[in-house]
Motif scaffolding. Structure first.
Motif, mmCIF file in Angstrom:
data_model
loop_
_atom_site.group_PDB
_atom_site.id
_atom_site.type_symbol
_atom_site.label_atom_id
_atom_site.label_comp_id
_atom_site.label_asym_id
_atom_site.label_seq_id
_atom_site.Cartn_x
_atom_site.Cartn_y
_atom_site.Cartn_z
ATOM 1 N N LEU A 9 21.532 -33.939 19.001
ATOM 2 C CA LEU A 9 22.475 -34.071 20.084
ATOM 3 C C LEU A 9 23.006 -32.604 20.206
ATOM 4 N N PRO A 10 23.307 -32.467 21.640
ATOM 5 C CA PRO A 10 23.868 -31.015 21.951
ATOM 6 C C PRO A 10 25.213 -30.797 21.303
ATOM 7 N N ASP A 11 25.314 -29.490 20.820
ATOM 8 C CA ASP A 11 26.261 -28.743 20.121
ATOM 9 C C ASP A 11 27.421 -28.567 21.109
ATOM 10 N N VAL A 12 28.131 -29.498 21.545
ATOM 11 C CA VAL A 12 29.211 -29.418 22.553
ATOM 12 C C VAL A 12 30.263 -30.547 22.033
ATOM 13 N N PRO A 13 31.728 -30.070 22.457
ATOM 14 C CA PRO A 13 32.498 -31.312 22.305
ATOM 15 C C PRO A 13 32.260 -32.346 23.405
ATOM 16 N N PHE B 103 17.246 -33.914 24.520
ATOM 17 C CA PHE B 103 17.562 -34.133 23.059
ATOM 18 C C PHE B 103 16.595 -33.446 22.022
ATOM 19 N N PHE B 104 15.611 -32.926 22.452
ATOM 20 C CA PHE B 104 14.682 -32.111 21.766
ATOM 21 C C PHE B 104 15.107 -30.488 21.751
ATOM 22 N N GLY B 105 16.111 -30.179 22.439
ATOM 23 C CA GLY B 105 16.510 -29.020 22.440
ATOM 24 C C GLY B 105 15.594 -28.164 23.387
ATOM 25 N N GLY B 106 15.285 -28.733 24.382
ATOM 26 C CA GLY B 106 14.593 -27.955 25.439
ATOM 27 C C GLY B 106 15.498 -27.612 26.697
#
Length: 502
Positions: free
Chosen positions: A220-224, A281-284
């Motif tokens: 998951l993206p590292d955001v609130p 979701f794969f950080g692209g």
């Protein structure tokens, strides 16, 4: 079993069995095309990562996941989707100001928006893109591909230029010997072997950045997960979704023309969204259709199926993870030669031939030139297409506006005058309609015959109301006749309702 049922063999084969499963030549073409595209993707993806301000691995991961996913869910076979410069330019400010986590969140949201737009039928808007805009799109694309290679040919060691020339020569003459192996692949391999064996010091793929040594991991993206985050990423996500869809749908339409086949633009829109969600979701960094690589795949290498797209993504990761040191030694001159050849093959030379220009209407030429200039000036294909389409609309409206005319005939007894209106009545042609009538006539009865005209909009209804009002002020009786069904319905609904005097 009914007599109309197909034989058992047809049931086993199935109507949608991929051609590459039964034809070794097609399989070979698709595999080699995928390999060539993968090699060409590596420096491009790294360059776009630099534009977006992220690690090179992010662009490479995006190209891998986009290509593999779109090969399954996309609507246009053989089209290549990966990390692109247009998307990088859109999301670069977000990454710079808010960090990588927000960039990934924007990619996922952009995918959701693209799926929604696809479901709403936004792809159908492609039918309104004129041919002159499409030609301008193709030509500006060729120009951009070539201009992107110029930095690789300036301020570089002197052997670079001879290597590029050798690569071009190989791609021109090798197909005369055999077409079993794609000429671009042969050119890349030979130039790499020559530079490594001879120890020639020229820029290589490895100079663009480090290649990843492992496969991407989902997360998951590292955001609130808050409303504030949503409002921050939403504008960038919307811009990315629109730019990505525009480039992808235009590229799909281009490939349709090259291959003489039809593709589902709605499925492509939804597929682009799914591919961006997976990529996020794969950080692209997200992406869309890559026009240059698509031309390598379709026009230069002759690929026609989804297999080449899938293998382009798969080979990309294999080349980076397993053969990273070897790929890093590929001279950029080899890839520049491939892209120069692509730009030459992509440009529609017939469209600028003197014979064509002499016969082409001035308006069509203007639209094509405006599209090319806007794209080259902004380096944004979407802007060029929008401006070109608007210009084409204005040119069309101006041309059609002259087709509306009024001719008048007075009865011998002088009691009735008939005004015959011809042409298409819409906002452009009806603006001066009020001034086309003679209100000083002595006839008491005025007939406006619209049997040879069509009412398209409220502006035309308002103009006819104004004509009636001017005659009524002079005590004339006005009758409108000859309305076709659609015109009568529009006129009956709006007449007398558009001004306060109604």
């Amino acid at each position: 079993m009914s007599s109309s049922a197909p034989p058992p063999a047809a049931w086993l084969r199935g109507p949608r069995r991929p051609l590459w499963l039964s034809d070794p030549k097609v399989l070979r073409t698709e595999v080699l095309a995928g390999l060539v595209v993968a090699l060409a993707l590596i420096p491009e993806a790294i360059s776009f990562s630099i534009i977006a301000g992220v690690d090179p691995a992010v662009g490479l991961f995006a190209s891998f996941t986009m290509a593999v996913t779109i090969a399954v869910v996309g609507g246009r076979p053989a089209m290549i989707s990966a990390a692109t410069g247009a998307v990088a330019l859109v999301i670069a400010p977000l990454n710079r100001e808010h960090g990588f986590g927000h960039l990934v969140a924007a990619v996922i949201l952009a995918g959701v928006i693209q799926i929604a737009l696809g479901a709403l039928g936004v792809a159908k808007l492609m039918r309104f893109v004129p041919r002159s805009v499409m030609v301008g799109f193709v030509n500006s694309l060729a120009v951009l591909i070539f201009l992107a290679q110029v930095p690789e040919m300036t301020d570089v060691p002197w052997p670079v230029c001879p290597l590029i020339a050798a690569g071009l020569a190989l791609m021109v003459f090798f197909p005369k010997v055999t077409t079993v192996v794609p000429a671009p692949l042969v050119s890349i391999v030979i130039l790499t072997v020559v530079t490594v064996a001879a120890g020639i010091a020229v820029p290589t793929v490895g100079d663009k950045g480090d290649l990843p040594s492992a496969l991407p991991v989902p997360g998951l993206p590292d955001v609130p997960f808050t409303l504030d985050t949503l409002t921050t990423v939403a504008p960038y996500a919307l811009a990315m979704a629109l730019v990505g869809l525009m480039e992808s749908l235009m590229t799909a339409k281009l490939v349709d023309g090259i291959t003489d086949t039809h593709s589902s633009k709605t499925r492509e829109s939804v597929g682009q969204g799914v591919a961006n969600i997976v990529t996020g979701f794969f950080g692209g960094m997200g992406g869309c259709a890559m026009i240059g690589q698509t031309m390598i795949n379709v026009r230069v290498s002759g690929a026609r199926t989804r297999l080449s797209t899938f293998l382009a993504g798969a080979f990309l990761m294999v080349l980076c993870v397993v053969f990273g040191p070897v790929v890093s030694d590929i001279p950029m001159a080899a890839l520049v030669a491939v892209m120069v050849m692509v730009s030459v093959a992509t440009f529609d030379w017939h469209s600028v031939a003197p014979k064509t220009l002499r016969r082409m209407p001035a308006g069509e030429i203007t639209v094509m030139v405006v599209t090319v200039v806007c794209v080259v000036a902004t380096h944004n294909l979407a802007i060029g297409v929008v401006v070109g389409s608007v210009t084409a609309t204005v040119v069309f409206a101006k041309r059609v506006a002259h087709f509306a005319g009024v001719s008048s005939v007075t009865d011998p007894d002088g009691s009735t005058v008939v005004h015959r209106v011809t042409g298409e009545l819409f906002f452009a042609s009806s603006n001066d309609l009020v001034d086309r009538f003679d209100y000083t006539t002595e006839a008491d009865r005025v007939v406006i015959d619209l049997s040879a005209a069509h009412i398209w909009d409220a502006s035309s209804v308002a103009a006819l109301d104004a004509v009636e009002h001017k005659y009524a002020q002079r005590g004339k009786t006005v009758e409108i006749t000859g309305l076709n069904e659609a015109s009568a319905r529009l006129h009956g609904t709006l007449s007398g309702e558009l001004t306060g005097s109604g």
